[in-house]
Design a protein around this motif. Structure first.
Motif, PDB file in Angstrom:
ATOM      1  N   ALA A 156      -1.915  80.124  30.944  1.00  7.36           N
ATOM      2  CA  ALA A 156      -1.120  81.341  31.096  1.00  7.36           C
ATOM      3  C   ALA A 156      -1.762  82.365  32.044  1.00  7.36           C
ATOM      4  N   VAL A 160      -0.031  83.648  35.630  1.00  6.54           N
ATOM      5  CA  VAL A 160       0.224  85.070  35.896  1.00  6.54           C
ATOM      6  C   VAL A 160      -0.431  85.481  37.209  1.00  6.54           C
ATOM      7  N   PRO A 165       3.389  88.624  36.628  1.00  2.00           N
ATOM      8  CA  PRO A 165       3.760  88.615  35.208  1.00  2.00           C
ATOM      9  C   PRO A 165       5.213  88.232  34.936  1.00  2.00           C
ATOM     10  N   ALA A 166       6.150  88.753  35.718  1.00  2.00           N
ATOM     11  CA  ALA A 166       7.567  88.513  35.408  1.00  2.00           C
ATOM     12  C   ALA A 166       7.933  87.046  35.619  1.00  2.00           C
ATOM     13  N   ARG A 169       6.272  84.798  33.037  1.00  2.00           N
ATOM     14  CA  ARG A 169       6.948  84.901  31.740  1.00  2.00           C
ATOM     15  C   ARG A 169       8.160  83.969  31.696  1.00  2.00           C
ATOM     16  N   ARG A 170       8.948  83.941  32.772  1.00  2.00           N
ATOM     17  CA  ARG A 170      10.117  83.064  32.800  1.00  2.00           C
ATOM     18  C   ARG A 170       9.709  81.600  32.682  1.00  2.00           C
ATOM     19  N   LEU A 173       7.951  80.923  28.964  1.00  2.00           N
ATOM     20  CA  LEU A 173       8.765  81.097  27.767  1.00  2.00           C
ATOM     21  C   LEU A 173      10.005  80.214  27.747  1.00  2.00           C
TER      22      LEU A 173
END
Length: 271
Positions: A156, A160, A165-166, A169-170, A173
């Motif tokens: 992770a 990143v 980060p955005a 995250r997609r 997750l």
């Protein structure tokens, strides 16, 4: 019994080399066993002090890059709670892979990652460490851990770093797979290769071989500092010291003299 990691050392010029590190378990699509992680860590440790080594190419055998972590060593622990007060042996096992990702990022040499087939889970983490990532047009990328009831623990932070980060995250997750073009659009892949990967790797190595080794090492150090939580004034101070050290060193003297004389510098194989 096959070697988990194949290392091929090829000359770039007089006394200079590039190594290809090949993940070598095609039957498992080069899953990350303990033996493979140890072999890669050992290779990184050796490379740190190898002044003749200019760069590393990381790829997989058998048409795939890396299908992710092998659960063989974890099989008996799946679904089994830990007794109270007992240190969990899974923690250092998982953490060791994070140490490998950090070691790959910390290599003073340039690192080319060549992806064919699958780059999943831990394999995606390896991709994030590349200075230049080449992907076959049919390559597939993803972090499926959350679809398996797991979490992408060690990869992770590196995703990143690579995507922001955005976007990370997609990816993390959703557990979805992405093709090479989508991975390039996200910033994970630098070049999508439509033809033979071997030729693309060779062309990349030839381009990177023209760079000065100490300058590469210093620049990579600075880029890692940029990604850290170091305050901007301290970061700029560090950059100034790195620049002064480089300017006063032999590479700058040789490189600038070669530029003035319109010749290739001594670290360039064409010299």
């Amino acid at each position: 019994m096959h070697d988990a990691l194949l290392i091929d050392r090829a000359p770039l010029g007089t006394g200079l080399f590039c190594e290809t590190w090949t993940l070598n378990d095609p039957a498992s699509r080069n899953a990350l066993t303990d033996a493979l992680v140890d072999a890669l860590l050992n290779a990184c440790t050796r490379a740190q002090s190898d002044t003749a080594l200019r760069g590393v190419v990381l790829r997989g055998a058998g048409g795939h890059f890396c299908a992710g972590g092998s659960l063989g060593g974890f099989a008996k622990a799946i679904g089994q709670p830990l007794d109270a007060g007992v240190p969990d042996p899974l923690v250092p096992l998982n953490r060791r892979f994070g140490s490998l990702l950090q070691a790959l990022c910390d290599l003073p040499q340039w690192l080319v990652v060549a992806v064919e087939g699958a780059a999943m889970g831990g394999g995606l983490g390896l991709v994030c460490c590349g200075d230049l990532v080449l992907a076959d047009a049919g390559a597939q990328f993803g972090a499926p851990e959350v679809t398996l009831g797991l979490m992408p623990a060690q990869i992770a932070p590196f995703l990143v770093r690579r995507l922001g980060p955005a976007a990370a995250r997609r990816w993390l997750l959703s557990g979805i797979r992405s093709g090479a073009v989508a991975a390039q659009q996200a910033g994970l892949v630098d070049e999508v290769i439509e033809g033979a990967m071997d030729g693309a790797v060779q062309a990349a190595v030839q381009r990177l071989a023209t760079t000065a080794p100490q300058a590469i090492a210093a620049t990579k150090h600075l880029l890692l500092q940029v990604q850290s939580a170091l305050p901007l004034p301290a970061l700029l101070d560090d950059a100034a010291h790195l620049f002064a050290r480089a300017l006063r060193g032999p590479e700058a003297s040789e490189g600038l003299a070669a530029f003035t004389a319109r010749k290739a510098p001594p670290w360039n194989p064409a010299a």
